[in-house]
Design a protein around this motif. Sequence first.
Motif, PDB file in Angstrom:
ATOM      1  N   VAL A  22      42.011  41.394  32.899  1.00 21.28           N
ATOM      2  CA  VAL A  22      40.898  40.883  33.523  1.00 21.28           C
ATOM      3  C   VAL A  22      40.026  42.011  34.653  1.00 21.28           C
ATOM      4  CG1 VAL A  22      40.282  39.310  35.475  1.00 21.28           C
ATOM      5  CG2 VAL A  22      41.858  38.563  33.784  1.00 21.28           C
ATOM      6  N   PHE A  23      40.963  42.635  35.270  1.00 16.43           N
ATOM      7  CA  PHE A  23      40.206  43.544  36.182  1.00 16.43           C
ATOM      8  C   PHE A  23      40.204  45.008  35.544  1.00 16.43           C
ATOM      9  CE2 PHE A  23      42.774  40.618  39.103  1.00 16.43           C
ATOM     10  CZ  PHE A  23      41.614  39.894  39.441  1.00 16.43           C
ATOM     11  N   ILE A  24      39.019  45.392  35.248  1.00 20.13           N
ATOM     12  CA  ILE A  24      38.935  46.816  34.704  1.00 20.13           C
ATOM     13  C   ILE A  24      38.398  47.609  35.906  1.00 20.13           C
ATOM     14  CG2 ILE A  24      37.496  48.015  33.017  1.00 20.13           C
ATOM     15  CD1 ILE A  24      39.111  45.755  31.721  1.00 20.13           C
ATOM     16  N   ALA A  25      38.962  48.948  35.919  1.00 23.32           N
ATOM     17  CA  ALA A  25      38.907  49.888  36.979  1.00 23.32           C
ATOM     18  C   ALA A  25      38.744  51.472  36.962  1.00 23.32           C
ATOM     19  CB  ALA A  25      40.234  49.627  38.138  1.00 23.32           C
ATOM     20  N   ASP A  26      38.286  51.933  37.534  1.00 23.73           N
ATOM     21  CA  ASP A  26      38.460  53.440  37.459  1.00 23.73           C
ATOM     22  C   ASP A  26      39.151  54.010  38.335  1.00 23.73           C
ATOM     23  OD1 ASP A  26      36.706  54.315  35.130  1.00 23.73           O
ATOM     24  OD2 ASP A  26      34.876  54.227  36.552  1.00 23.73           O
ATOM     25  N   TYR A  27      39.581  55.252  38.404  1.00 24.13           N
ATOM     26  CA  TYR A  27      40.297  55.891  39.386  1.00 24.13           C
ATOM     27  C   TYR A  27      39.737  55.800  40.786  1.00 24.13           C
ATOM     28  CZ  TYR A  27      43.916  57.730  36.367  1.00 24.13           C
ATOM     29  OH  TYR A  27      44.935  57.461  35.202  1.00 24.13           O
TER      30      TYR A  27
ATOM     31  N   LYS B 216      43.542  62.256  45.255  1.00 27.68           N
ATOM     32  CA  LYS B 216      43.893  61.779  46.530  1.00 27.68           C
ATOM     33  C   LYS B 216      44.914  60.730  46.634  1.00 27.68           C
ATOM     34  CE  LYS B 216      40.817  61.400  50.915  1.00 27.68           C
ATOM     35  NZ  LYS B 216      39.526  60.899  51.111  1.00 27.68           N
ATOM     36  N   TYR B 217      44.491  59.616  45.895  1.00 24.59           N
ATOM     37  CA  TYR B 217      45.331  58.784  45.940  1.00 24.59           C
ATOM     38  C   TYR B 217      46.376  58.443  44.583  1.00 24.59           C
ATOM     39  CZ  TYR B 217      41.705  57.427  49.262  1.00 24.59           C
ATOM     40  OH  TYR B 217      40.759  57.660  50.270  1.00 24.59           O
ATOM     41  N   GLY B 218      46.159  58.926  43.646  1.00 29.32           N
ATOM     42  CA  GLY B 218      47.058  58.758  42.325  1.00 29.32           C
ATOM     43  C   GLY B 218      46.434  57.653  41.805  1.00 29.32           C
ATOM     44  N   TYR B 219      47.627  56.742  41.102  1.00 31.19           N
ATOM     45  CA  TYR B 219      47.064  55.513  40.383  1.00 31.19           C
ATOM     46  C   TYR B 219      46.417  54.313  41.199  1.00 31.19           C
ATOM     47  CZ  TYR B 219      49.437  58.482  36.769  1.00 31.19           C
ATOM     48  OH  TYR B 219      49.745  59.088  35.860  1.00 31.19           O
ATOM     49  N   VAL B 220      45.352  54.682  41.818  1.00 27.61           N
ATOM     50  CA  VAL B 220      44.838  53.582  42.449  1.00 27.61           C
ATOM     51  C   VAL B 220      43.387  53.396  41.709  1.00 27.61           C
ATOM     52  CG1 VAL B 220      43.833  52.845  44.760  1.00 27.61           C
ATOM     53  CG2 VAL B 220      45.899  53.971  44.553  1.00 27.61           C
ATOM     54  N   GLY B 221      43.200  52.203  41.657  1.00 26.74           N
ATOM     55  CA  GLY B 221      41.586  51.820  40.972  1.00 26.74           C
ATOM     56  C   GLY B 221      40.714  51.269  41.719  1.00 26.74           C
ATOM     57  N   THR B 222      39.298  51.477  41.401  1.00 27.81           N
ATOM     58  CA  THR B 222      38.393  50.627  41.974  1.00 27.81           C
ATOM     59  C   THR B 222      37.836  49.617  41.102  1.00 27.81           C
ATOM     60  OG1 THR B 222      36.448  50.668  43.319  1.00 27.81           O
ATOM     61  CG2 THR B 222      36.941  52.615  41.991  1.00 27.81           C
ATOM     62  N   ILE B 223      37.706  48.555  41.063  1.00 29.64           N
ATOM     63  CA  ILE B 223      37.346  47.607  40.180  1.00 29.64           C
ATOM     64  C   ILE B 223      35.707  47.918  39.651  1.00 29.64           C
ATOM     65  CG2 ILE B 223      36.864  45.407  39.428  1.00 29.64           C
ATOM     66  CD1 ILE B 223      39.542  44.634  41.255  1.00 29.64           C
TER      67      ILE B 223
ATOM     68  N   THR C  49      42.079  50.876  33.339  1.00 33.78           N
ATOM     69  CA  THR C  49      40.913  51.473  32.926  1.00 33.78           C
ATOM     70  C   THR C  49      40.318  51.061  31.512  1.00 33.78           C
ATOM     71  OG1 THR C  49      42.216  53.185  31.795  1.00 33.78           O
ATOM     72  CG2 THR C  49      41.839  53.678  34.198  1.00 33.78           C
ATOM     73  N   PRO C  50      39.321  51.295  31.250  1.00 32.76           N
ATOM     74  CA  PRO C  50      38.812  50.731  29.988  1.00 32.76           C
ATOM     75  C   PRO C  50      39.805  51.441  28.753  1.00 32.76           C
ATOM     76  CG  PRO C  50      36.922  51.635  31.237  1.00 32.76           C
ATOM     77  CD  PRO C  50      38.118  52.158  31.928  1.00 32.76           C
ATOM     78  N   SER C  51      40.409  52.595  28.953  1.00 28.97           N
ATOM     79  CA  SER C  51      41.286  52.766  28.012  1.00 28.97           C
ATOM     80  C   SER C  51      42.890  52.365  28.137  1.00 28.97           C
ATOM     81  CB  SER C  51      41.359  54.263  27.692  1.00 28.97           C
ATOM     82  OG  SER C  51      41.705  54.926  28.998  1.00 28.97           O
ATOM     83  N   GLY C  52      43.007  51.472  28.912  1.00 29.66           N
ATOM     84  CA  GLY C  52      44.230  50.860  29.233  1.00 29.66           C
ATOM     85  C   GLY C  52      45.290  51.425  30.200  1.00 29.66           C
ATOM     86  N   GLN C  53      44.787  52.374  31.005  1.00 36.26           N
ATOM     87  CA  GLN C  53      45.661  52.842  31.809  1.00 36.26           C
ATOM     88  C   GLN C  53      45.908  51.924  33.243  1.00 36.26           C
ATOM     89  OE1 GLN C  53      47.780  55.718  32.625  1.00 36.26           O
ATOM     90  NE2 GLN C  53      48.291  54.553  34.149  1.00 36.26           N
ATOM     91  N   LEU C  54      47.010  51.527  33.486  1.00 39.04           N
ATOM     92  CA  LEU C  54      47.210  50.580  34.619  1.00 39.04           C
ATOM     93  C   LEU C  54      46.914  51.164  35.857  1.00 39.04           C
ATOM     94  CD1 LEU C  54      50.472  48.599  34.570  1.00 39.04           C
ATOM     95  CD2 LEU C  54      48.495  47.784  33.932  1.00 39.04           C
ATOM     96  N   LEU C  55      46.321  50.493  36.723  1.00 39.05           N
ATOM     97  CA  LEU C  55      45.853  51.038  38.116  1.00 39.05           C
ATOM     98  C   LEU C  55      46.381  50.020  39.184  1.00 39.05           C
ATOM     99  CD1 LEU C  55      42.459  52.876  37.462  1.00 39.05           C
ATOM    100  CD2 LEU C  55      44.800  54.047  37.766  1.00 39.05           C
ATOM    101  N   ASN C  56      46.842  50.577  40.408  1.00 37.97           N
ATOM    102  CA  ASN C  56      47.218  49.689  41.461  1.00 37.97           C
ATOM    103  C   ASN C  56      45.736  49.399  42.396  1.00 37.97           C
ATOM    104  OD1 ASN C  56      48.475  48.405  43.394  1.00 37.97           O
ATOM    105  ND2 ASN C  56      49.275  50.175  44.253  1.00 37.97           N
ATOM    106  N   VAL C  57      45.564  47.843  42.576  1.00 39.43           N
ATOM    107  CA  VAL C  57      44.316  47.607  43.456  1.00 39.43           C
ATOM    108  C   VAL C  57      44.823  46.701  44.639  1.00 39.43           C
ATOM    109  CG1 VAL C  57      42.257  46.242  43.012  1.00 39.43           C
ATOM    110  CG2 VAL C  57      42.762  47.718  41.330  1.00 39.43           C
ATOM    111  N   ASN C  58      44.389  46.934  45.637  1.00 40.36           N
ATOM    112  CA  ASN C  58      44.493  45.901  46.637  1.00 40.36           C
ATOM    113  C   ASN C  58      44.019  44.276  46.115  1.00 40.36           C
ATOM    114  OD1 ASN C  58      43.202  44.203  48.976  1.00 40.36           O
ATOM    115  ND2 ASN C  58      44.394  45.733  50.131  1.00 40.36           N
ATOM    116  N   ALA C  59      45.078  43.355  46.687  1.00 45.55           N
ATOM    117  CA  ALA C  59      45.053  42.028  46.138  1.00 45.55           C
ATOM    118  C   ALA C  59      43.784  41.236  46.800  1.00 45.55           C
ATOM    119  CB  ALA C  59      46.180  41.422  46.118  1.00 45.55           C
TER     120      ALA C  59
END
Length: 308
Positions: free
Chosen positions: A149-154, A159-166, A192-202
Motif C-alpha cells: 500500500v505505502f510506496i516510499a523512498d529513503y 542519516k536515518y537508515g531504513y526510514v521511508g518517505t511515502i 520502495t518500488p523494488s520491494g525494500q521495506l522501510l520504516n514510516v511513522n504511523a
Amino acid sequence: QQQQQSSRAYSRNSPKNEQKTLLKLLENIGSRREVEQYLRIFSEVDQQRFAVIKVGGGVLENELNDLVDSLTFLYRVGLYPIVVHGAGPQLNKKFKEAGIPPGYSVDGVRVTSADMLRIARNVFSDQNLKLVEALEELGTRARPIHGGVFIADYLDKEKYGYVGTITDVRKNAVEASIKMGALPILTCLAETPSGQLLNVNADTAASELAKALKPLKTIYLNEEGQLTNSETKRKIDMINLDEEYDWYMAQPWVKFGTHLKIKESKELLDQLPETSSVAITSANQLQKELFTDSGAGTLIRRGYRLFK
Ligand code: ARG
C-alpha cells in the motif's frame, strides 16, 4: 459482482433486530436524532470514504478490548473504517530486549538499522494479527494488510537508515478488502518500488492514506484521547483552522506533539474536501465522538460548519 452484492447485503442490511439493538445502544450516548443523522451522513459516502483510523501502539497494548468493541460497532452498522496502526511501545520493548538503543535522532525521526527493521517487521505483523484475530473473534471480518500500500523512498539513507518517505499510496488492497466485506487493517511499513521495506511513522502513513482516499473522518486514537491546552489543562474541544490556526501556532504552550498534530492536520485538511475533518479521541470514546454533536475528543476542521 456477485461477491460484492452479497457482502453488501450482509453488512449494510444486517438483520432488523441487530440494527435495533445497535441503535438502542447508541441512544445511550446521544439522542436518536443525532445518532441517525450521523449514521446517515457516514453511510452516504462511498464505503472507503467513511474513515481512516490511526491506532497508536499503546492502544493495542492497553485498550485492545475497547478498540475491538468500537470497531465492531461500526462494522455492525455497515461502516468500514480503514485502520492503520503503529507499534511504538512494543518496538521499544523488543529493541531493549535485543540490547538496541531506541535510537531517536535529533529531528524526531527514528533512525532504523537493518537489525531494527528486521525486528520491526515481526513486531508489526504480530500486532497486526493480534488486532485482526481479536476482531474476527467477535465476528467482525478483518483483513491483515502487511504491504503493497505505502510506496516510499529513503528519507535519507546516510542519516536515518531504513526510514521511508511515502511517495505513493496504492489503494487496491484496501478497496478489495472492503468490497469483500472485511475491515482493512494496515501496518505502517512501506516499501520502495523494488520491494525494500522501510520504516514510516504511523501518523504520517495514516495521513498519506487519507490524502489518497479523502475520507470524511481522519481519526487518531490514542490513550490521551484529546488535545489538551497545557496552560489551562483543559481539553481543546474544537479547532477551526480557518480562524484559529495562526493563533494556535503563536501560543507558547502549543509545543511538540500538539504543535505537530495541528500543523499536520492543516496540511491534510487543505487537501481534502471541506466536509472532511480530523478527530483525536480514544478507543472507548469513539462512538460518542462520531455520533453526537458535542463529541468526546478534539475535532479539527477547516472552519466550515460540518454537515449543516
Ligand atoms: N459527531 C460529529 C463529527 O464526527 C461532531 C463531533 C464533535 N466533536 C468535538 N470534539 N467537538 O463530526
